[in-house]
Motif scaffolding. Structure first.
Motif, PDB file in Angstrom:
ATOM      1  N   UNK A 166       0.841  -1.200   0.000  1.00 41.74           N
ATOM      2  CA  UNK A 166       0.000   0.000   0.000  1.00 41.74           C
ATOM      3  C   UNK A 166       0.877   1.252   0.000  1.00 41.74           C
ATOM      4  N   UNK A 167       0.619   2.166  -0.951  1.00 42.93           N
ATOM      5  CA  UNK A 167       1.520   3.323  -1.096  1.00 42.93           C
ATOM      6  C   UNK A 167       0.894   4.656  -0.701  1.00 42.93           C
ATOM      7  N   UNK A 168      -0.418   4.683  -0.522  1.00 35.48           N
ATOM      8  CA  UNK A 168      -1.070   5.969  -0.225  1.00 35.48           C
ATOM      9  C   UNK A 168      -1.059   6.220   1.292  1.00 35.48           C
ATOM     10  N   UNK A 169      -1.387   7.469   1.682  1.00 30.43           N
ATOM     11  CA  UNK A 169      -1.473   7.789   3.109  1.00 30.43           C
ATOM     12  C   UNK A 169      -2.848   7.425   3.670  1.00 30.43           C
ATOM     13  N   UNK A 170      -3.843   7.526   2.808  1.00 34.10           N
ATOM     14  CA  UNK A 170      -5.195   7.219   3.249  1.00 34.10           C
ATOM     15  C   UNK A 170      -6.214   7.718   2.239  1.00 34.10           C
ATOM     16  N   UNK A 171      -7.461   7.258   2.418  1.00 38.73           N
ATOM     17  CA  UNK A 171      -8.539   7.643   1.499  1.00 38.73           C
ATOM     18  C   UNK A 171      -9.786   8.002   2.286  1.00 38.73           C
ATOM     19  N   UNK A 172     -10.404   9.114   1.915  1.00 37.93           N
ATOM     20  CA  UNK A 172     -11.703   9.473   2.499  1.00 37.93           C
ATOM     21  C   UNK A 172     -12.795   8.905   1.595  1.00 37.93           C
ATOM     22  N   UNK A 173     -13.821   8.316   2.210  1.00 34.49           N
ATOM     23  CA  UNK A 173     -14.947   7.786   1.426  1.00 34.49           C
ATOM     24  C   UNK A 173     -15.939   8.947   1.225  1.00 34.49           C
ATOM     25  N   UNK A 174     -15.566   9.861   0.348  1.00 37.19           N
ATOM     26  CA  UNK A 174     -16.293  11.145   0.268  1.00 37.19           C
ATOM     27  C   UNK A 174     -17.787  10.993  -0.003  1.00 37.19           C
ATOM     28  N   UNK A 175     -18.158  10.136  -0.971  1.00 41.20           N
ATOM     29  CA  UNK A 175     -19.584  10.047  -1.293  1.00 41.20           C
ATOM     30  C   UNK A 175     -20.336   9.146  -0.317  1.00 41.20           C
ATOM     31  N   UNK A 176     -19.612   8.321   0.446  1.00 37.37           N
ATOM     32  CA  UNK A 176     -20.285   7.552   1.503  1.00 37.37           C
ATOM     33  C   UNK A 176     -20.677   8.523   2.613  1.00 37.37           C
TER      34      UNK A 176
ATOM     35  N   UNK B  96     -19.100   5.737  -6.616  1.00 37.51           N
ATOM     36  CA  UNK B  96     -18.498   6.099  -5.338  1.00 37.51           C
ATOM     37  C   UNK B  96     -17.383   7.092  -5.616  1.00 37.51           C
ATOM     38  N   UNK B  97     -17.313   8.133  -4.797  1.00 36.37           N
ATOM     39  CA  UNK B  97     -16.251   9.127  -4.971  1.00 36.37           C
ATOM     40  C   UNK B  97     -15.265   9.009  -3.798  1.00 36.37           C
ATOM     41  N   UNK B  98     -13.987   8.936  -4.142  1.00 33.12           N
ATOM     42  CA  UNK B  98     -12.948   8.784  -3.120  1.00 33.12           C
ATOM     43  C   UNK B  98     -11.942   9.927  -3.201  1.00 33.12           C
ATOM     44  N   UNK B  99     -11.434  10.335  -2.052  1.00 24.22           N
ATOM     45  CA  UNK B  99     -10.379  11.359  -2.003  1.00 24.22           C
ATOM     46  C   UNK B  99      -9.161  10.724  -1.338  1.00 24.22           C
ATOM     47  N   UNK B 100      -8.094  10.603  -2.100  1.00 27.13           N
ATOM     48  CA  UNK B 100      -6.919   9.875  -1.600  1.00 27.13           C
ATOM     49  C   UNK B 100      -5.726  10.816  -1.476  1.00 27.13           C
ATOM     50  N   UNK B 101      -4.928  10.612  -0.438  1.00 25.22           N
ATOM     51  CA  UNK B 101      -3.753  11.462  -0.159  1.00 25.22           C
ATOM     52  C   UNK B 101      -2.479  10.644  -0.359  1.00 25.22           C
ATOM     53  N   UNK B 102      -1.515  11.275  -1.025  1.00 29.16           N
ATOM     54  CA  UNK B 102      -0.236  10.593  -1.303  1.00 29.16           C
ATOM     55  C   UNK B 102       0.905  11.542  -0.954  1.00 29.16           C
ATOM     56  N   UNK B 103       1.953  11.000  -0.348  1.00 26.09           N
ATOM     57  CA  UNK B 103       3.159  11.823  -0.112  1.00 26.09           C
ATOM     58  C   UNK B 103       3.446  12.004   1.361  1.00 26.09           C
TER      59      UNK B 103
ATOM     60  N   UNK C 150      -3.198   5.013  -6.835  1.00 21.32           N
ATOM     61  CA  UNK C 150      -4.473   5.071  -6.103  1.00 21.32           C
ATOM     62  C   UNK C 150      -5.360   3.894  -6.511  1.00 21.32           C
ATOM     63  N   UNK C 151      -5.413   3.619  -7.814  1.00 23.81           N
ATOM     64  CA  UNK C 151      -6.257   2.526  -8.301  1.00 23.81           C
ATOM     65  C   UNK C 151      -5.808   1.202  -7.679  1.00 23.81           C
ATOM     66  N   UNK C 152      -4.492   1.017  -7.596  1.00 23.72           N
ATOM     67  CA  UNK C 152      -3.980  -0.240  -7.029  1.00 23.72           C
ATOM     68  C   UNK C 152      -4.340  -0.361  -5.545  1.00 23.72           C
ATOM     69  N   UNK C 153      -4.175   0.747  -4.780  1.00 25.86           N
ATOM     70  CA  UNK C 153      -4.527   0.691  -3.348  1.00 25.86           C
ATOM     71  C   UNK C 153      -6.028   0.462  -3.156  1.00 25.86           C
ATOM     72  N   UNK C 154      -6.838   1.137  -3.964  1.00 27.24           N
ATOM     73  CA  UNK C 154      -8.297   0.995  -3.775  1.00 27.24           C
ATOM     74  C   UNK C 154      -8.774  -0.406  -4.212  1.00 27.24           C
ATOM     75  N   UNK C 155      -8.047  -0.988  -5.157  1.00 25.23           N
ATOM     76  CA  UNK C 155      -8.389  -2.368  -5.560  1.00 25.23           C
ATOM     77  C   UNK C 155      -8.134  -3.296  -4.366  1.00 25.23           C
ATOM     78  N   UNK C 156      -6.970  -3.120  -3.744  1.00 25.10           N
ATOM     79  CA  UNK C 156      -6.603  -3.987  -2.620  1.00 25.10           C
ATOM     80  C   UNK C 156      -7.508  -3.767  -1.400  1.00 25.10           C
ATOM     81  N   UNK C 157      -7.857  -2.496  -1.149  1.00 22.11           N
ATOM     82  CA  UNK C 157      -8.598  -2.188   0.085  1.00 22.11           C
ATOM     83  C   UNK C 157     -10.106  -2.385  -0.048  1.00 22.11           C
ATOM     84  N   UNK C 158     -10.637  -2.015  -1.233  1.00 22.19           N
ATOM     85  CA  UNK C 158     -12.106  -1.988  -1.381  1.00 22.19           C
ATOM     86  C   UNK C 158     -12.614  -2.873  -2.516  1.00 22.19           C
ATOM     87  N   UNK C 159     -11.690  -3.532  -3.191  1.00 22.35           N
ATOM     88  CA  UNK C 159     -12.088  -4.352  -4.330  1.00 22.35           C
ATOM     89  C   UNK C 159     -12.594  -3.508  -5.496  1.00 22.35           C
ATOM     90  N   UNK C 160     -12.025  -2.317  -5.678  1.00 23.36           N
ATOM     91  CA  UNK C 160     -12.436  -1.450  -6.794  1.00 23.36           C
ATOM     92  C   UNK C 160     -11.778  -1.979  -8.078  1.00 23.36           C
TER      93      UNK C 160
END
Ligand SMILES: Cc1cc2nc3c(=O)[nH]c(=O)nc-3n(C[C@H](O)[C@H](O)[C@H](O)COP(=O)(O)OP(=O)(O)OC[C@H]3O[C@@H](n4cnc5c(N)ncnc54)[C@H](O)[C@@H]3O)c2cc1C
Length: 433
Positions: free
Chosen positions: A297-307, A318-325, A344-354
């Motif tokens: 996992x390479x991102x810092x985190x993701x907000x589930x904005x539309x949830x 679903x709309x996501x806001x992800x932070x990197x760096x 981001x796509x790779x992290x969200x695939x692993x975390x949420x099955x996107x």
């Protein structure tokens, strides 16, 4: 933002923003990645002890903290340069630092527990230790005292339960600044203007109007000038260093201001078709501890904005806001939009099955997203104090002191405004123009 500060409550009331305040759905459901998968964080200390989130050893350490950290023990270890990691490790052990503190500080300041100064990043907890020794019993006792003081010893008869926690506004955070600028009026505000020069001259006949400010407005190169009674500076400190300041006609060099270290962050907004997200999670978002980089996992985190706020996206995505760096990965923050989209796509695939590609991508790069409250941050605070002491009617506010958040920035601004009023009151001709 949150409204733990009384100044924020006051501002929201004064601006009439209560009706537009928007609380996220299920905001208490927050996740932290562990072994490559999101795990819901227990929402209170008792639930944490009951859960499997931490090892038995860490849970014992938490339970025994009030007994190990009596007030008398703590005097031995008060080191003003102590890091956030060092402080929490003393009280709760390494696992708590790695899986709770590390993701929390990355998510709120883009920093890391080793580089952050405890007394500057968490002054309240730092002081709790000073007063009580134990953080847990200190927090408990302060809460009890605050409750007692608030109700004046009586039970709250109004029974009015206010919503708490983080919130935004209908229309997003922009609603706050739009409302503020409407309230102040176009004539008083100089939007899209850059302050170039500030000069203070002591006019015996008129103690006010001593500050002259030169600024370039609306992208023109023509500089304009205006006089003011006092100045509240809220520009980042490194931008203040670029300003030309004069005092009684002589240059006021700002070399004594230390260079602040800033953390870069990229914000990537993506949408995925709901049918393509196989394990969507309800709640606030997921934070990634540094250690989870070993699980890919390479991102810092993701907000589930539309949830949180369903009105922020069409109903089929679903709309996501992800932070990197951040300090964890300064280089990655600067990556191209395409590279960041892949990460981001790779992290969200692993975390949420996107699955598949996002249907929409937007990217903002903040080269100086957060000042790092590092272990030598005392020198920054001292320089701010020196600047204020040497420039009459000049006050510094904003997120370079007192905390990193919208709420803290508002509080800092309000405190500076109070200082301006006292300053003007104490000047011989106290006219507030
Ligand atoms: C990606 C990201 C996400 C965040 N998320 C949250 C969150 O969810 N909740 C939260 O509470 N906080 C959050 N924050 C933090 C929050 O945004 C800051 O703490 C807050 O904006 C600080 O306000 P400020 O007024 O001190 O500084 P800033 O917002 O940095 O404003 C300083 C302003 O000064 C201006 N300026 C600089 N030089 C000059 C000049 N010479 N003349 C005129 N103007 C000048 C700059 O253009 C800038 O607009 C986030 C920050 C970032 C970067």
């Amino acid at each position: 933002m949150t409204e733990s500060e009384p100044e924020v409550k006051c501002l929201l009331d004064e601006l009439g923003l209560r009706e537009k305040q928007q609380f996220p759905i299920s905001q208490n459901k927050r996740y932290i990645a562990r072994n490559g998968k999101p795990v819901m964080i227990p929402s209170n200390p008792i639930a944490l002890i009951k859960s499997n989130f931490l090892s038995t050893q860490s849970k014992f350490q938490i339970l025994l903290e009030p007994f190990f950290w009596k007030k008398s023990d703590f005097s031995k270890v008060s080191d003003p340069q102590e890091s956030v990691a060092g402080f929490f490790q003393r009280h709760f052990g390494k696992e708590v630092v790695e899986y709770l503190i590390d993701p929390f500080v990355a998510g709120t300041s883009a920093g890391d527990p080793e580089s952050l100064s405890m007394c500057h990043a968490f002054p309240d907890l730092w002081n709790l230790e000073k007063r009580f020794g134990s953080i847990i019993s200190g927090a408990f006792q302060s809460k009890l005292t605050a409750k007692r003081e608030k109700s004046g010893g009586k039970k709250d008869s109004t029974n009015k339960k206010q919503q708490r926690g983080s919130f935004s506004f209908l229309g997003g955070m922009q609603t706050l600044t739009d409302t503020l600028s409407k309230e102040l009026g176009k004539d008083a505000l100089k939007l899209q203007s850059k302050v170039l020069e500030l000069s203070w001259s002591c006019n015996e006949n008129s103690p006010t109007d001593n500050w002259s400010i030169a600024y370039a407005s609306n992208h023109t190169n023509n500089s304009e000038e205006q006089s003011f009674d006092a100045v509240v500076m809220t520009a980042p400190l490194n931008d203040v260093r670029e300003l030309k300041i004069t005092k009684r006609g002589n240059p006021f060099p700002l070399e004594f201001l230390p260079e602040v270290s800033y953390l870069p962050v990229s914000v990537i907004i993506t949408t995925f078709k709901k049918v393509n997200v196989k394990q969507p999670l309800e709640g606030f978002g997921v934070l990634i501890p540094s250690k989870e980089q070993q699980n890919g996992l390479k991102t810092l985190g993701t907000l589930f904005s539309s949830m949180m706020f369903p009105d922020r996206a069409p109903s089929d995505v679903y709309l996501y806001t992800t932070f990197v760096g951040g300090s964890r990965n300064r280089e990655l923050a600067k990556a191209s939009k395409d590279d960041l989209k892949q990460i981001v796509t790779s992290d969200l695939r692993q975390l949420l099955g996107a699955e598949g590609e996002p249907t929409f991508v937007n990217h903002f790069y903040w080269s100086k997203a957060f000042p790092l409250y590092g272990r030598n941050y005392d020198s920054v605070i001292k320089a701010i104090e020196k600047m204020q002491e040497n420039l009459p009617g000049f006050f510094y506010a904003g997120n370079h002191k007192g905390g990193l958040s919208v709420g803290k920035a508002i509080t800092s601004g309000c405190k500076a405004a109070d200082l301006v009023i006292s300053y003007l009151d104490s000047s011989s001709d106290n006219k507030l123009l």
